[in-house]
Design a protein around this motif. Structure first.
Motif, PDB file in Angstrom:
ATOM      1  N   LYS A 128       0.819  -1.215   0.000  1.00 50.07           N
ATOM      2  CA  LYS A 128       0.000   0.000   0.000  1.00 50.07           C
ATOM      3  C   LYS A 128       0.851   1.262   0.000  1.00 50.07           C
ATOM      4  CE  LYS A 128      -3.922  -2.154   0.038  1.00 50.07           C
ATOM      5  NZ  LYS A 128      -4.773  -2.146  -1.180  1.00 50.07           N
ATOM      6  N   PHE A 129       2.064   1.170   0.539  1.00 46.02           N
ATOM      7  CA  PHE A 129       2.938   2.342   0.569  1.00 46.02           C
ATOM      8  C   PHE A 129       4.381   1.879   0.555  1.00 46.02           C
ATOM      9  CE2 PHE A 129       5.374   5.849   2.205  1.00 46.02           C
ATOM     10  CZ  PHE A 129       4.745   6.956   1.644  1.00 46.02           C
ATOM     11  N   THR A 165       2.914 -12.157 -24.925  1.00 40.11           N
ATOM     12  CA  THR A 165       2.926 -10.716 -24.684  1.00 40.11           C
ATOM     13  C   THR A 165       3.827 -10.003 -25.685  1.00 40.11           C
ATOM     14  OG1 THR A 165       4.570 -11.204 -22.971  1.00 40.11           O
ATOM     15  CG2 THR A 165       2.342 -10.720 -22.245  1.00 40.11           C
ATOM     16  N   ASP A 166       3.307  -8.941 -26.274  1.00 44.25           N
ATOM     17  CA  ASP A 166       4.061  -8.178 -27.260  1.00 44.25           C
ATOM     18  C   ASP A 166       5.081  -7.265 -26.578  1.00 44.25           C
ATOM     19  OD1 ASP A 166       4.139  -7.594 -30.214  1.00 44.25           O
ATOM     20  OD2 ASP A 166       3.934  -5.559 -29.427  1.00 44.25           O
ATOM     21  N   SER A 167       4.782  -6.829 -25.379  1.00 41.00           N
ATOM     22  CA  SER A 167       5.732  -6.011 -24.621  1.00 41.00           C
ATOM     23  C   SER A 167       5.639  -6.355 -23.136  1.00 41.00           C
ATOM     24  CB  SER A 167       5.456  -4.513 -24.832  1.00 41.00           C
ATOM     25  OG  SER A 167       4.168  -4.168 -24.382  1.00 41.00           O
ATOM     26  N   ILE A 168       6.788  -6.339 -22.484  1.00 37.83           N
ATOM     27  CA  ILE A 168       6.873  -6.654 -21.052  1.00 37.83           C
ATOM     28  C   ILE A 168       7.672  -5.546 -20.377  1.00 37.83           C
ATOM     29  CG2 ILE A 168       7.641  -8.313 -19.315  1.00 37.83           C
ATOM     30  CD1 ILE A 168       7.605 -10.457 -21.539  1.00 37.83           C
ATOM     31  N   MET A 169       7.052  -4.870 -19.424  1.00 36.57           N
ATOM     32  CA  MET A 169       7.724  -3.811 -18.675  1.00 36.57           C
ATOM     33  C   MET A 169       7.414  -3.943 -17.190  1.00 36.57           C
ATOM     34  SD  MET A 169       6.971  -0.435 -21.011  1.00 36.57           S
ATOM     35  CE  MET A 169       7.491  -0.331 -22.724  1.00 36.57           C
ATOM     36  N   ILE A 170       8.286  -3.392 -16.386  1.00 39.08           N
ATOM     37  CA  ILE A 170       8.033  -3.270 -14.946  1.00 39.08           C
ATOM     38  C   ILE A 170       8.113  -1.792 -14.600  1.00 39.08           C
ATOM     39  CG2 ILE A 170       8.774  -3.864 -12.610  1.00 39.08           C
ATOM     40  CD1 ILE A 170      10.118  -6.362 -13.820  1.00 39.08           C
ATOM     41  N   ALA A 171       6.994  -1.238 -14.143  1.00 36.28           N
ATOM     42  CA  ALA A 171       6.962   0.158 -13.697  1.00 36.28           C
ATOM     43  C   ALA A 171       7.233   0.174 -12.196  1.00 36.28           C
ATOM     44  CB  ALA A 171       5.613   0.782 -14.009  1.00 36.28           C
ATOM     45  N   HIS A 172       8.253   0.908 -11.796  1.00 35.29           N
ATOM     46  CA  HIS A 172       8.653   1.005 -10.387  1.00 35.29           C
ATOM     47  C   HIS A 172       8.385   2.424  -9.899  1.00 35.29           C
ATOM     48  CE1 HIS A 172      11.262   0.443  -6.806  1.00 35.29           C
ATOM     49  NE2 HIS A 172      11.622   1.699  -7.046  1.00 35.29           N
ATOM     50  N   TYR A 173       7.749   2.530  -8.723  1.00 30.47           N
ATOM     51  CA  TYR A 173       7.503   3.857  -8.135  1.00 30.47           C
ATOM     52  C   TYR A 173       7.818   3.830  -6.653  1.00 30.47           C
ATOM     53  CZ  TYR A 173       5.259   8.230  -6.796  1.00 30.47           C
ATOM     54  OH  TYR A 173       5.027   9.495  -6.308  1.00 30.47           O
ATOM     55  N   ASP A 174       8.638   4.781  -6.222  1.00 32.02           N
ATOM     56  CA  ASP A 174       9.008   4.922  -4.824  1.00 32.02           C
ATOM     57  C   ASP A 174       8.216   6.083  -4.238  1.00 32.02           C
ATOM     58  OD1 ASP A 174      10.270   5.550  -2.356  1.00 32.02           O
ATOM     59  OD2 ASP A 174      12.143   4.645  -3.046  1.00 32.02           O
TER      60      ASP A 174
END
Length: 311
Positions: free
Chosen positions: A64-65, A85-94
């Protein structure tokens, strides 16, 4: 007597202020709900409008945080339950530093898929959906993914036009037309919907998938900037409502609102990005069971990704 009157006035004023505060919160909540539902009605044709989703099967740790990793998948589905899957990404947010990062994983990366042996990584989704892909990423790169979001090609076009109604400016290096269902002429220009989709899908040039990954990261970064330039939390519920039917995700609505609010109300830093395999860490190979693949130095890539996420 005078002191008692002053005290009564203070108590009465506090009650009035409390009542006003409660009414404001109620009005904001009602408005947000209305805007969200209005957004959903605008996205009524979305592929995932009535989808049951596969959230229960996904075993990523709920966060959650803190530091959040979201698996972003572009699906080239033609009716299958799980296409490759045509594209694979990992979005990271701090959420502490407000730093956004993006990892692109080349779809031909040759890895071990739990229960299926060595395969191209994009086969993991076809075998077992986002959960098996999550397991594959954890086993090979030691990255914990918390959530997933799947967007099909039609959904991408719709979402791009919602976030950036005035389009995204790009510099097209050469004519693009083969395999994307449209023709994009070279030069600086503003692209919308289907043209923008064609720009991020095209791979029939000397850069192949590597060029496509570069363009995907470019467009994701510009869409992020456009989304934040909207500059108003008031518009957030409607935007999320419109997007929702075009995305299959296990991110619940309160978490989405929380992340959206955090991004809008805090000064978000420029998006950092990386591609795996990193330069100098792979060779082009050919295998009977998988065809043309990128055979990677696993430890070198794990180390590069760990350094990227830790910086």
């Amino acid at each position: 007597m005078e002191r008692m009157l002053r005290r009564k006035k203070r108590v009465r004023w506090k009650r009035v202020m409390l009542l006003i505060f409660i009414l404001m919160i109620g009005s904001v909540s009602a408005y947000a709900t209305y805007q969200y539902k209005q957004g959903i009605s605008l996205g009524k044709d979305g592929k995932f409008n009535d989808d049951e989703k596969v959230a229960k099967a996904f075993q990523g740790e709920d966060v959650k945080f803190g530091r959040i990793n979201v698996l972003l998948l572009g699906s080239d589905s033609r009716g299958e339950e799980h296409s490759r899957t045509d594209s694979i990404m990992i979005a990271h947010y701090d959420q502490d530093t407000h730093q956004s990062k993006l990892i692109s994983i080349m779809r031909d990366t040759y890895v071990n898929i739990p229960g299926h042996g060595k395969q191209k990584i994009n086969a993991a989704y076809a075998y077992g959906g986002p959960e098996l892909l999550r397991q594959t990423i954890k086993e090979n790169f030691d990255i914990d993914v918390n959530y997933y979001a799947i967007v099909d090609f039609e959904g991408f076009s719709k979402i791009a036009d919602i976030i950036a109604p005035d389009g995204i400016e790009v510099d097209v290096p050469h004519e693009m037309k083969y395999g994307i269902g449209t023709t994009i002429n070279p030069g600086k220009q503003t692209l919308h919907g289907d043209k923008l989709l064609g720009y991020v899908r095209f791979r029939h040039d000397n850069l192949s998938d590597f060029g496509r990954v570069q363009r995907q990261q470019e467009v994701i970064s510009k869409l992020k900037d456009q989304a934040l330039s909207i500059g108003s939390i008031i518009k957030l519920p409607k935007i999320l409502g419109v997007i929702n039917p075009y995305v299959d995700t296990n991110l619940d609505t309160p978490t989405l609102f929380s992340l959206g609010k955090d991004l809008l109300t805090n000064k978000s830093k420029d998006l950092k990005s990386i591609r795996t395999p990193v330069d100098g860490s792979f060779t082009n190979e050919q295998f009977k069971n998988a065809g043309a693949v990128l055979s990677i130095n696993l430890e070198q890539n794990k180390s590069a990704l760990n350094a990227f996420l830790s910086s």
